[in-house]
Write a protein that holds these residues in place. Structure first.
Motif, PDB file in Angstrom:
ATOM      1  N   HIS A 160      -0.249  -3.137   5.514  1.00 62.83           N
ATOM      2  CA  HIS A 160      -1.180  -3.629   4.496  1.00 62.83           C
ATOM      3  C   HIS A 160      -2.172  -4.615   5.097  1.00 62.83           C
ATOM      4  CE1 HIS A 160      -2.719  -5.436   0.803  1.00 62.83           C
ATOM      5  NE2 HIS A 160      -2.354  -6.606   1.277  1.00 62.83           N
ATOM      6  N   LEU A 161      -1.682  -5.586   5.844  1.00 64.70           N
ATOM      7  CA  LEU A 161      -2.569  -6.602   6.413  1.00 64.70           C
ATOM      8  C   LEU A 161      -3.539  -5.988   7.409  1.00 64.70           C
ATOM      9  CD1 LEU A 161      -0.083  -9.574   6.876  1.00 64.70           C
ATOM     10  CD2 LEU A 161      -1.841  -9.311   5.108  1.00 64.70           C
ATOM     11  N   GLU A 162      -3.075  -5.005   8.175  1.00 67.97           N
ATOM     12  CA  GLU A 162      -3.965  -4.319   9.115  1.00 67.97           C
ATOM     13  C   GLU A 162      -5.102  -3.628   8.366  1.00 67.97           C
ATOM     14  OE1 GLU A 162      -3.906  -0.539  12.239  1.00 67.97           O
ATOM     15  OE2 GLU A 162      -2.028  -1.322  11.419  1.00 67.97           O
ATOM     16  N   HIS A 163      -4.758  -2.940   7.272  1.00 65.76           N
ATOM     17  CA  HIS A 163      -5.776  -2.227   6.510  1.00 65.76           C
ATOM     18  C   HIS A 163      -6.711  -3.178   5.780  1.00 65.76           C
ATOM     19  CE1 HIS A 163      -3.455   1.870   6.329  1.00 65.76           C
ATOM     20  NE2 HIS A 163      -3.661   1.436   7.549  1.00 65.76           N
ATOM     21  N   VAL A 164      -6.156  -4.232   5.201  1.00 67.08           N
ATOM     22  CA  VAL A 164      -7.007  -5.207   4.520  1.00 67.08           C
ATOM     23  C   VAL A 164      -7.985  -5.835   5.500  1.00 67.08           C
ATOM     24  CG1 VAL A 164      -7.032  -7.441   3.370  1.00 67.08           C
ATOM     25  CG2 VAL A 164      -5.435  -5.710   2.617  1.00 67.08           C
ATOM     26  N   ARG A 165      -7.490  -6.195   6.673  1.00 67.29           N
ATOM     27  CA  ARG A 165      -8.380  -6.807   7.661  1.00 67.29           C
ATOM     28  C   ARG A 165      -9.474  -5.834   8.091  1.00 67.29           C
ATOM     29  NH1 ARG A 165      -3.657  -9.954   9.598  1.00 67.29           N
ATOM     30  NH2 ARG A 165      -2.922  -8.106  10.723  1.00 67.29           N
ATOM     31  N   THR A 166      -9.145  -4.549   8.224  1.00 69.17           N
ATOM     32  CA  THR A 166     -10.145  -3.562   8.621  1.00 69.17           C
ATOM     33  C   THR A 166     -11.314  -3.551   7.645  1.00 69.17           C
ATOM     34  OG1 THR A 166      -8.503  -2.148   9.686  1.00 69.17           O
ATOM     35  CG2 THR A 166     -10.560  -1.103   9.024  1.00 69.17           C
ATOM     36  N   VAL A 167     -11.009  -3.559   6.350  1.00 66.43           N
ATOM     37  CA  VAL A 167     -12.062  -3.563   5.328  1.00 66.43           C
ATOM     38  C   VAL A 167     -12.703  -4.940   5.233  1.00 66.43           C
ATOM     39  CG1 VAL A 167     -12.573  -3.194   2.891  1.00 66.43           C
ATOM     40  CG2 VAL A 167     -10.889  -1.744   4.046  1.00 66.43           C
ATOM     41  N   ALA A 168     -11.890  -5.990   5.190  1.00 61.24           N
ATOM     42  CA  ALA A 168     -12.417  -7.347   5.001  1.00 61.24           C
ATOM     43  C   ALA A 168     -13.306  -7.780   6.162  1.00 61.24           C
ATOM     44  CB  ALA A 168     -11.263  -8.329   4.824  1.00 61.24           C
ATOM     45  N   ASP A 169     -12.970  -7.373   7.380  1.00 64.85           N
ATOM     46  CA  ASP A 169     -13.795  -7.754   8.527  1.00 64.85           C
ATOM     47  C   ASP A 169     -15.226  -7.251   8.372  1.00 64.85           C
ATOM     48  OD1 ASP A 169     -11.720  -9.069   9.725  1.00 64.85           O
ATOM     49  OD2 ASP A 169     -11.309  -7.536  11.243  1.00 64.85           O
ATOM     50  N   VAL A 177      -9.829   1.870  -1.125  1.00 64.36           N
ATOM     51  CA  VAL A 177      -9.694   3.237  -1.625  1.00 64.36           C
ATOM     52  C   VAL A 177     -10.147   4.231  -0.559  1.00 64.36           C
ATOM     53  CG1 VAL A 177     -10.587   4.904  -3.294  1.00 64.36           C
ATOM     54  CG2 VAL A 177      -9.894   2.624  -4.058  1.00 64.36           C
ATOM     55  N   LYS A 178     -11.275   3.973   0.065  1.00 64.65           N
ATOM     56  CA  LYS A 178     -11.817   4.883   1.078  1.00 64.65           C
ATOM     57  C   LYS A 178     -10.947   4.914   2.325  1.00 64.65           C
ATOM     58  CE  LYS A 178     -16.547   4.108  -0.512  1.00 64.65           C
ATOM     59  NZ  LYS A 178     -17.864   3.485  -0.193  1.00 64.65           N
ATOM     60  N   LEU A 179     -10.363   3.786   2.689  1.00 67.10           N
ATOM     61  CA  LEU A 179      -9.586   3.717   3.923  1.00 67.10           C
ATOM     62  C   LEU A 179      -8.201   4.305   3.768  1.00 67.10           C
ATOM     63  CD1 LEU A 179      -9.243   2.525   6.845  1.00 67.10           C
ATOM     64  CD2 LEU A 179      -8.274   0.501   5.739  1.00 67.10           C
ATOM     65  N   ASP A 180      -7.547   4.001   2.649  1.00 65.68           N
ATOM     66  CA  ASP A 180      -6.101   4.226   2.581  1.00 65.68           C
ATOM     67  C   ASP A 180      -5.662   5.118   1.429  1.00 65.68           C
ATOM     68  OD1 ASP A 180      -3.687   3.816   3.835  1.00 65.68           O
ATOM     69  OD2 ASP A 180      -3.182   2.017   2.699  1.00 65.68           O
ATOM     70  N   GLY A 181      -6.597   5.721   0.717  1.00 67.69           N
ATOM     71  CA  GLY A 181      -6.217   6.671  -0.306  1.00 67.69           C
ATOM     72  C   GLY A 181      -5.613   6.081  -1.565  1.00 67.69           C
ATOM     73  N   TRP A 182      -5.835   4.793  -1.829  1.00 69.81           N
ATOM     74  CA  TRP A 182      -5.356   4.202  -3.068  1.00 69.81           C
ATOM     75  C   TRP A 182      -6.098   4.812  -4.253  1.00 69.81           C
ATOM     76  CZ3 TRP A 182      -1.575   0.357  -3.343  1.00 69.81           C
ATOM     77  CH2 TRP A 182      -1.220  -0.263  -2.130  1.00 69.81           C
ATOM     78  N   GLU A 183      -5.490   4.767  -5.406  1.00 67.67           N
ATOM     79  CA  GLU A 183      -6.150   5.182  -6.642  1.00 67.67           C
ATOM     80  C   GLU A 183      -6.630   3.935  -7.371  1.00 67.67           C
ATOM     81  OE1 GLU A 183      -5.187   7.370 -10.918  1.00 67.67           O
ATOM     82  OE2 GLU A 183      -3.797   7.600  -9.229  1.00 67.67           O
ATOM     83  N   SER A 184      -7.880   3.945  -7.761  1.00 64.57           N
ATOM     84  CA  SER A 184      -8.471   2.768  -8.392  1.00 64.57           C
ATOM     85  C   SER A 184      -8.004   2.628  -9.840  1.00 64.57           C
ATOM     86  CB  SER A 184     -10.000   2.871  -8.345  1.00 64.57           C
ATOM     87  OG  SER A 184     -10.596   1.668  -8.763  1.00 64.57           O
ATOM     88  N   ILE A 185      -7.717   1.402 -10.256  1.00 68.70           N
ATOM     89  CA  ILE A 185      -7.403   1.063 -11.643  1.00 68.70           C
ATOM     90  C   ILE A 185      -8.662   0.406 -12.218  1.00 68.70           C
ATOM     91  CG2 ILE A 185      -5.928  -0.267 -13.181  1.00 68.70           C
ATOM     92  CD1 ILE A 185      -3.845  -0.290 -10.857  1.00 68.70           C
TER      93      ILE A 185
END
Length: 455
Positions: free
Chosen positions: A119-128, A66-74
């Motif tokens: 998506h994978l780039e952003h997920v890795r940024t947070v997951a790392d 949410v913080k990185l990519d502006g998603w809206e939380s469910i």
């Protein structure tokens, strides 16, 4: 699994259910594709699964996105359980923590490839930052079901209680498998029927080409796609090859009649999930559901119920190809390429129908059962599945070439079929390569998969 919807519009008649599916029809120039994939998270330190809570858990991963990519939380009961975006994409959690991207509807495979990369780039940024990685396998290879985390989603609690009553491996499906699928449009009822029949018949080809789940509980499980075998032992009321789809006169209404007879899981009212597992949607339509006397069906009840049907190809207001294990990024896009080339080009669709139209319901079911262990060496009507897969990939390649959707380098979408062409040429599916590693360089251990089979 789909996000549950909220639409309190009452349903007054059976015909409205048929019309709901028919409303998915689109002219060809409006056809889109949406690619979905799941991935199993783990901690590299100790190869442990990732729980929901904790500073480095799934909840923290969602919050970071949410913080990185502006998603809206469910949110459900103060628990973030998914994310949504304005373009129609969504991120959701499967029961065991599998992290799923449901891609936005896009026009071309080039767009879905770019979406996946982003998506994978952003997920890795947070997951790392959290010390999390993700497996590219179709089933968790090491942890037992008891060791697998449980996500805090209400519908999953209901399903978890119900699954052992209707199949021997339903809980393994929920908590330990991981898939890739593509969602595709249709132009008319006749177009839907032909696409559904072709894709049902050829779903075992996809299962074989993408077979990627040969390990369970730290050792080989005897299958190339254990995920496929698990689905064959999951609630027969709502899974399988839908032989009735090949009967004379099949169409929207026949699918609706089948769906009505599949037992329900739940009825959602506001934020409450009422457990009605095993109940009849027909009773809800009549206001005679024993668990909720007088309550009548709404549009969201129908949409949510249809999302709990799990045949090899699912019909909603689009078609979902459901037969493949997840794999690395190039195979995720290849799954979409395979089906787009076959189903969105009329000549390829006709060729594919000619390929399978002589198969009986028994042929199709026998093939589906065989591919879990035999892969491309399975046989139908005297032909090996490898030969059939070669034809299908060729038809798809021609269809993609005729679509002529070019990237900036002038290449059409057939470039995304290369992983499948390699598999067909070699005759060896991904799981066979993994088993070679297990019996060879990996020294009889699945632990190297947590370094080599990672997004």
């Amino acid at each position: 699994m789909a996000r549950d919807v909220s639409d309190a519009t009452p349903i007054g008649a059976h015909r409205e259910l048929v019309d709901w599916i028919a409303s998915g029809e689109k002219p060809k120039d409006a056809w889109r594709l949406g690619t979905e994939h799941e991935k199993i998270p783990f901690y590299p330190a100790g190869t442990a699964p990732v729980p929901y809570e904790g500073e480095r858990g799934i909840r923290a991963l969602l919050d970071g996105m949410v913080k990185l990519d502006g998603w809206e939380s469910i949110v459900e009961d103060d628990h973030p359980i998914g994310l949504s975006s304005e373009d129609g994409a969504a991120i959701s959690l499967e029961p065991g923590g599998q992290f799923e991207l449901s891609g936005a509807p896009v026009e071309t495979l080039h767009e879905t490839a770019r979406e996946l990369d982003r998506h994978l780039e952003h997920v890795r940024t947070v997951a790392d930052r959290l010390g999390i990685r993700f497996l590219t396998l179709g089933m968790s290879p090491l942890w037992t079901r008891a060791e697998t985390p449980v996500m805090p989603k209400k519908r999953y609690r209901i399903m978890t209680d119900y699954m052992p009553k209707v199949g021997s491996l339903g809980l393994d499906m929920m908590y330990r498998t991981s898939t890739v699928q593509v969602n595709l449009d249709y132009g008319s009822e006749a177009d839907m029927v032909k696409k559904l029949r072709v894709s049902l018949a050829l779903q075992p080809v996809a299962t074989a080409l993408f077979a990627n789940s040969p390990f369970t509980d730290g050792k080989p499980n005897g299958c190339l796609s254990m995920r496929s075998l698990i689905w064959r032992n999951t609630d027969p009321d709502r899974t399988g090859m839908m032989p009735f789809a090949f009967e004379e006169g099949f169409g929207y209404e026949h699918y609706v009649d089948w769906a009505l007879d599949v037992p329900m899981y739940f009825v959602k009212r506001d934020d409450t999930y009422h457990d009605v597992a095993g109940a009849s949607f027909r009773d809800l339509l009549k206001g005679q559901l024993p668990q909720l006397p007088g309550e009548r069906a709404t549009q969201s009840d129908w949409a949510n119920h249809v999302s709990t049907l799990f045949p090899e190809v699912r019909l909603k207001r689009y078609l979902e190809m459901r037969g493949a294990d997840v794999g690395p990024p190039d195979r995720i896009v290849a799954l979409s390429a395979f089906w787009i080339g076959l189903l969105y080009d009329q000549a390829s669709l006709d060729d594919a129908w000619d390929l399978v139209r002589g198969w009986s319901a028994e042929d199709r079911e026998t093939l589906r059962a065989a591919v879990a262990k035999l892969g491309l060496t399975a046989v139908v009507k005297g032909r090996s599945l490898r030969e059939i897969a070669r034809d299908a990939v060729d038809f798809s390649r021609r269809g993609l070439a005729r679509r002529a959707r070019l990237d900036p380098a002038g290449r059409d979408e057939s470039i995304y079929l290369e992983p499948l062409q390699h598999i067909v040429n070699s005759g060896r599916v991904p799981a066979q390569e993994l088993l070679d590693l297990y019996h060879g360089r990996w020294g009889g251990s699945v632990l190297p998969a947590f370094k080599e089979c990672v997004f």
